[in-house]
Design an enzyme around this catalytic site. Structure first.
Site, short mmCIF file in Angstrom:
data_model
loop_
_atom_site.label_atom_id
_atom_site.label_comp_id
_atom_site.label_asym_id
_atom_site.label_seq_id
_atom_site.Cartn_x
_atom_site.Cartn_y
_atom_site.Cartn_z
N PRO A 16 0.71 -1.21 0.09
CA PRO A 16 0.08 0.01 -0.08
C PRO A 16 0.75 1.39 0.06
O PRO A 16 1.87 1.34 0.70
CB PRO A 16 -0.98 0.02 1.43
N ASN A 17 0.47 2.22 -0.94
CA ASN A 17 0.93 3.41 -1.05
C ASN A 17 2.42 3.43 -1.69
O ASN A 17 2.84 4.75 -1.87
CB ASN A 17 0.75 4.26 0.47
N ARG A 24 5.41 10.86 -2.52
CA ARG A 24 4.89 10.84 -1.14
C ARG A 24 6.24 11.11 -0.24
O ARG A 24 7.20 10.51 -0.31
CB ARG A 24 4.55 9.37 -1.14
N TYR A 29 11.10 9.12 1.65
CA TYR A 29 11.16 8.02 0.47
C TYR A 29 11.84 8.24 -0.76
O TYR A 29 12.26 7.52 -1.42
CB TYR A 29 9.75 7.58 0.19
N ASN A 80 8.19 -5.17 -0.51
CA ASN A 80 8.10 -4.22 0.50
C ASN A 80 6.64 -4.23 0.72
O ASN A 80 6.04 -3.64 -0.27
CB ASN A 80 8.50 -2.79 -0.31
N ALA A 83 2.93 -0.64 5.14
CA ALA A 83 2.31 -0.67 6.48
C ALA A 83 1.91 -1.90 6.80
O ALA A 83 1.71 -2.48 7.91
CB ALA A 83 1.44 0.39 6.52
N GLU A 104 12.82 -9.36 2.28
CA GLU A 104 11.87 -7.87 2.96
C GLU A 104 12.79 -6.87 2.53
O GLU A 104 13.89 -6.69 3.03
CB GLU A 104 11.60 -8.17 4.36
N HIS A 106 12.63 -2.41 2.93
CA HIS A 106 12.07 -1.15 3.14
C HIS A 106 13.12 -0.01 2.67
O HIS A 106 14.22 -0.10 2.98
CB HIS A 106 11.82 -0.98 4.72
N ARG A 113 12.56 5.30 12.92
CA ARG A 113 11.22 6.05 12.78
C ARG A 113 10.42 5.60 13.98
O ARG A 113 10.65 5.22 14.92
CB ARG A 113 10.36 5.70 11.62
C1 DQA Z 1 8.10 1.33 4.10
C2 DQA Z 1 7.97 1.40 5.73
C3 DQA Z 1 6.66 1.36 6.35
O1 DQA Z 1 6.56 1.59 7.69
C4 DQA Z 1 5.71 2.20 5.44
O2 DQA Z 1 4.40 2.08 6.24
C5 DQA Z 1 5.66 2.16 4.05
C6 DQA Z 1 6.95 1.95 3.43
C7 DQA Z 1 9.37 1.45 3.64
O3 DQA Z 1 9.61 1.25 2.40
O4 DQA Z 1 10.29 2.31 4.35
O5 DQA Z 1 4.84 2.22 3.60
O6 DQA Z 1 7.87 -0.05 3.75
#
Ligand code: DQA
Length: 155
Positions: A16-17, A24, A29, A80, A83, A104, A106, A113
């Site tokens: 998501p997102n 964003r 990011y 990735n 959330a 995994e 990020h 954070r």
């Molecule tokens: C994320 C870190 C997560 O906490 C966040 O909700 C994201 C992006 C990252 O790539 O740093 O959507 O996965």
């Protein structure tokens, strides 16, 4: 049943997102887009003779479906989960359920954070874990996952 020769294909999952990458929260990011991430991952994998199928969804069930489908024709997964990393037992169960090695990743350093980002439902079952390298982390994760898949490293 496990194949004798796994396919040289990876599934790249962005949750998501992550479709908003580029606009964003660029201070966290960066300015690269999802297309940049998908290209970088594909180019990295191609250097080792692997292809990449990329999926992004804001819907948990769609991510589960994509992971289930990967069992048929992928050797591993780069994910990735956004959330959902911090909330989804279902995603963890999908990944362990298909029994494909996964990396995994990020973009941000989740440990630097908010505290709610420190816990991941995926980390203890991932073979590779990369945080805080920006989008370059996808290349690192891809290389390290392929090393595991080809027996060149242990992650
Ligand atoms: C994320 C870190 C997560 O906490 C966040 O909700 C994201 C992006 C990252 O790539 O740093 O959507 O996965």
């Amino acid at each position: 049943m496990r194949r004798v020769t796994p396919p040289r294909r990876l599934l790249l999952v962005n949750g998501p997102n992550l479709n908003l990458l580029g606009t964003r929260e660029p201070g966290i990011y960066g300015s690269a887009t999802l297309a940049d991430v998908e290209r970088l991952t594909a180019d990295t994998a191609a250097a080792y003779g692997f292809e990449v199928r990329a999926v992004q969804s804001n819907h948990e069930g769609a991510l589960l479906d994509a992971i289930h489908e990967a069992a048929a024709d992928c050797a591993g997964i780069v994910i990735n989960a956004g959330a959902y990393t911090h909330t989804s037992v279902a995603l963890r169960d999908a990944l362990t359920g298909v029994d494909l090695p996964f990396a995994e990743v990020h973009i941000s350093d989740v440990y630097a954070r908010e505290e709610f980002r420190h816990h991941s439902y995926l980390t203890d079952v991932a073979v590779v874990h990369v945080v805080g390298e920006g989008i370059d982390g996808y290349a690192t994760a891809t290389r390290r996952l392929i090393a595991v898949l080809t027996g060149q490293a242990d992650g």
